[in-house]
Design a protein around this motif. Structure first.
Motif, PDB file in Angstrom:
ATOM      1  N   LEU A   1       0.721  -1.166  -0.104  1.00  0.00           N
ATOM      2  CA  LEU A   1      -0.540  -0.506  -0.109  1.00  0.00           C
ATOM      3  C   LEU A   1       0.796   1.206  -0.221  1.00  0.00           C
ATOM      4  CD1 LEU A   1      -2.888  -1.035   2.515  1.00  0.00           C
ATOM      5  CD2 LEU A   1      -2.761  -0.702  -0.418  1.00  0.00           C
ATOM      6  N   PRO A   2       1.879   1.400   1.072  1.00  0.00           N
ATOM      7  CA  PRO A   2       2.843   2.393   0.788  1.00  0.00           C
ATOM      8  C   PRO A   2       3.579   2.993  -0.543  1.00  0.00           C
ATOM      9  CG  PRO A   2       3.256   1.510   2.904  1.00  0.00           C
ATOM     10  CD  PRO A   2       2.190   0.404   1.699  1.00  0.00           C
ATOM     11  N   VAL A   3       3.986   1.698  -1.485  1.00  0.00           N
ATOM     12  CA  VAL A   3       4.445   1.570  -2.410  1.00  0.00           C
ATOM     13  C   VAL A   3       3.184   2.184  -3.547  1.00  0.00           C
ATOM     14  CG1 VAL A   3       5.451   0.620  -4.708  1.00  0.00           C
ATOM     15  CG2 VAL A   3       6.420   0.301  -2.304  1.00  0.00           C
ATOM     16  N   LEU A   4       2.017   2.092  -3.410  1.00  0.00           N
ATOM     17  CA  LEU A   4       1.087   1.995  -4.513  1.00  0.00           C
ATOM     18  C   LEU A   4       0.558   3.840  -4.761  1.00  0.00           C
ATOM     19  CD1 LEU A   4      -1.336  -1.035  -4.005  1.00  0.00           C
ATOM     20  CD2 LEU A   4       0.154  -0.322  -6.025  1.00  0.00           C
ATOM     21  N   GLU A   5       0.562   3.891  -2.471  1.00  0.00           N
ATOM     22  CA  GLU A   5       0.503   5.637  -2.623  1.00  0.00           C
ATOM     23  C   GLU A   5       1.201   6.528  -3.265  1.00  0.00           C
ATOM     24  OE1 GLU A   5       0.219   9.023   1.054  1.00  0.00           O
ATOM     25  OE2 GLU A   5      -0.433   6.416   1.541  1.00  0.00           O
ATOM     26  N   VAL A   6       2.158   5.676  -3.191  1.00  0.00           N
ATOM     27  CA  VAL A   6       3.152   6.815  -3.389  1.00  0.00           C
ATOM     28  C   VAL A   6       3.171   6.942  -5.241  1.00  0.00           C
ATOM     29  CG1 VAL A   6       6.100   7.381  -4.297  1.00  0.00           C
ATOM     30  CG2 VAL A   6       4.979   6.646  -2.269  1.00  0.00           C
ATOM     31  N   ALA A   7       3.285   5.621  -6.003  1.00  0.00           N
ATOM     32  CA  ALA A   7       2.805   5.945  -7.505  1.00  0.00           C
ATOM     33  C   ALA A   7       1.787   6.852  -8.090  1.00  0.00           C
ATOM     34  CB  ALA A   7       2.596   3.991  -8.166  1.00  0.00           C
ATOM     35  N   ARG A   8       0.728   6.253  -7.011  1.00  0.00           N
ATOM     36  CA  ARG A   8      -0.558   7.329  -7.875  1.00  0.00           C
ATOM     37  C   ARG A   8       0.281   8.564  -7.549  1.00  0.00           C
ATOM     38  NH1 ARG A   8      -3.480   3.465  -3.825  1.00  0.00           N
ATOM     39  NH2 ARG A   8      -3.977   1.622  -5.633  1.00  0.00           N
ATOM     40  N   LYS A   9       0.699   8.929  -6.609  1.00  0.00           N
ATOM     41  CA  LYS A   9       1.292  11.026  -6.612  1.00  0.00           C
ATOM     42  C   LYS A   9       1.494  10.804  -7.859  1.00  0.00           C
ATOM     43  CE  LYS A   9       3.537  13.615  -3.801  1.00  0.00           C
ATOM     44  NZ  LYS A   9       4.420  13.665  -2.336  1.00  0.00           N
ATOM     45  N   TYR A  10       3.065  10.304  -7.742  1.00  0.00           N
ATOM     46  CA  TYR A  10       3.752  10.767  -8.911  1.00  0.00           C
ATOM     47  C   TYR A  10       3.307  10.136 -10.435  1.00  0.00           C
ATOM     48  CZ  TYR A  10       6.925  12.047  -5.665  1.00  0.00           C
ATOM     49  OH  TYR A  10       7.972  13.028  -4.799  1.00  0.00           O
ATOM     50  N   ARG A  11       1.960   9.537  -9.979  1.00  0.00           N
ATOM     51  CA  ARG A  11       1.985   9.946 -11.809  1.00  0.00           C
ATOM     52  C   ARG A  11       0.266  10.143 -12.170  1.00  0.00           C
ATOM     53  NH1 ARG A  11      -0.782   3.461 -11.904  1.00  0.00           N
ATOM     54  NH2 ARG A  11      -2.301   5.167 -10.554  1.00  0.00           N
ATOM     55  N   ALA A  12       0.007  10.867 -11.042  1.00  0.00           N
ATOM     56  CA  ALA A  12      -1.013  12.195 -11.247  1.00  0.00           C
ATOM     57  C   ALA A  12       0.056  13.526 -11.741  1.00  0.00           C
ATOM     58  CB  ALA A  12      -1.742  12.045 -10.160  1.00  0.00           C
ATOM     59  N   LYS A  13       0.594  13.768 -10.598  1.00  0.00           N
ATOM     60  CA  LYS A  13       2.416  14.951 -11.460  1.00  0.00           C
ATOM     61  C   LYS A  13       2.799  13.973 -12.639  1.00  0.00           C
ATOM     62  CE  LYS A  13       3.760  15.766  -6.661  1.00  0.00           C
ATOM     63  NZ  LYS A  13       4.971  15.936  -6.509  1.00  0.00           N
ATOM     64  N   PHE A  14       3.217  13.300 -13.061  1.00  0.00           N
ATOM     65  CA  PHE A  14       3.775  12.981 -14.663  1.00  0.00           C
ATOM     66  C   PHE A  14       2.640  13.456 -15.481  1.00  0.00           C
ATOM     67  CE2 PHE A  14       3.297   9.817 -18.300  1.00  0.00           C
ATOM     68  CZ  PHE A  14       5.037  10.905 -18.473  1.00  0.00           C
ATOM     69  N   ARG A  15       0.936  12.990 -15.004  1.00  0.00           N
ATOM     70  CA  ARG A  15       0.155  12.895 -16.172  1.00  0.00           C
ATOM     71  C   ARG A  15       0.017  14.685 -16.684  1.00  0.00           C
ATOM     72  NH1 ARG A  15      -4.761   8.801 -16.411  1.00  0.00           N
ATOM     73  NH2 ARG A  15      -3.437   7.317 -16.965  1.00  0.00           N
ATOM     74  N   GLU A  16       0.452  15.231 -14.988  1.00  0.00           N
ATOM     75  CA  GLU A  16      -0.276  17.055 -15.521  1.00  0.00           C
ATOM     76  C   GLU A  16       1.132  17.823 -16.453  1.00  0.00           C
ATOM     77  OE1 GLU A  16       0.337  18.325 -11.929  1.00  0.00           O
ATOM     78  OE2 GLU A  16      -1.756  17.346 -10.917  1.00  0.00           O
ATOM     79  N   LEU A  17       2.147  16.580 -16.686  1.00  0.00           N
ATOM     80  CA  LEU A  17       3.002  17.129 -18.011  1.00  0.00           C
ATOM     81  C   LEU A  17       2.396  16.749 -19.108  1.00  0.00           C
ATOM     82  CD1 LEU A  17       6.100  15.842 -15.496  1.00  0.00           C
ATOM     83  CD2 LEU A  17       5.275  18.359 -16.250  1.00  0.00           C
ATOM     84  N   LEU A  18       1.549  15.634 -19.596  1.00  0.00           N
ATOM     85  CA  LEU A  18       0.730  15.690 -20.539  1.00  0.00           C
ATOM     86  C   LEU A  18       0.430  16.592 -21.536  1.00  0.00           C
ATOM     87  CD1 LEU A  18       0.992  11.464 -20.256  1.00  0.00           C
ATOM     88  CD2 LEU A  18       3.304  13.064 -20.611  1.00  0.00           C
ATOM     89  N   ILE A  19       0.536  16.066 -23.100  1.00  0.00           N
ATOM     90  CA  ILE A  19      -0.291  17.257 -23.939  1.00  0.00           C
ATOM     91  C   ILE A  19      -1.518  15.734 -24.376  1.00  0.00           C
ATOM     92  CG2 ILE A  19      -1.178  18.459 -25.780  1.00  0.00           C
ATOM     93  CD1 ILE A  19       2.093  19.799 -24.271  1.00  0.00           C
ATOM     94  N   GLU A  20      -3.199  15.976 -24.144  1.00  0.00           N
ATOM     95  CA  GLU A  20      -3.293  14.738 -25.723  1.00  0.00           C
ATOM     96  C   GLU A  20      -2.973  15.033 -26.979  1.00  0.00           C
ATOM     97  OE1 GLU A  20      -7.955  12.969 -25.449  1.00  0.00           O
ATOM     98  OE2 GLU A  20      -7.080  14.517 -23.758  1.00  0.00           O
ATOM     99  N   VAL A  21      -3.297  14.466 -27.307  1.00  0.00           N
ATOM    100  CA  VAL A  21      -3.381  14.581 -28.647  1.00  0.00           C
ATOM    101  C   VAL A  21      -4.247  14.368 -29.658  1.00  0.00           C
ATOM    102  CG1 VAL A  21      -1.975  13.665 -30.851  1.00  0.00           C
ATOM    103  CG2 VAL A  21      -1.036  13.965 -28.833  1.00  0.00           C
ATOM    104  N   ASN A  22      -4.829  14.820 -30.148  1.00  0.00           N
ATOM    105  CA  ASN A  22      -5.794  14.324 -31.040  1.00  0.00           C
ATOM    106  C   ASN A  22      -5.417  13.708 -32.447  1.00  0.00           C
ATOM    107  OD1 ASN A  22      -8.036  14.839 -28.991  1.00  0.00           O
ATOM    108  ND2 ASN A  22      -8.160  16.794 -30.139  1.00  0.00           N
ATOM    109  N   GLU A  23      -5.575  12.801 -32.620  1.00  0.00           N
ATOM    110  CA  GLU A  23      -5.752  11.760 -34.473  1.00  0.00           C
ATOM    111  C   GLU A  23      -6.438  11.799 -35.060  1.00  0.00           C
ATOM    112  OE1 GLU A  23      -1.450   9.473 -33.276  1.00  0.00           O
ATOM    113  OE2 GLU A  23      -2.984   9.001 -31.873  1.00  0.00           O
TER     114      GLU A  23
END
Length: 75
Positions: A53-75
């Protein structure tokens, strides 16, 4: 524009070159946070999801931060 592409949940996203440095910093923070996790004790031979559970909590936190850096591409 040169970038890295990711497919997440069937949608395509790009990580622009302008965000690569921030992504590298975030990756370093993530691995440091993983190294600092205190796992609860689990008896030998016991397979408990609670120790993860502690590992999953850290992974969720950083996954959300990473997704904020991404831009959605409409193909």
């Amino acid at each position: 524009m040169s970038s890295k592409r990711y497919v997440i949940d069937g949608k395509t996203y790009e990580l622009p070159d302008s965000k690569l440095e921030e992504c590298d910093r975030l990756n370093d923070e993530f691995h440091e946070a993983l190294g600092n996790i205190k796992r609860p004790p689990v008896p030998d031979g016991c397979l408990s999801y609670k120790s993860n559970l502690p590992v999953l909590e850290v992974a969720r936190k950083y996954r959300a931060k990473f997704r904020e850096l991404l831009i959605e591409v409409n193909e």
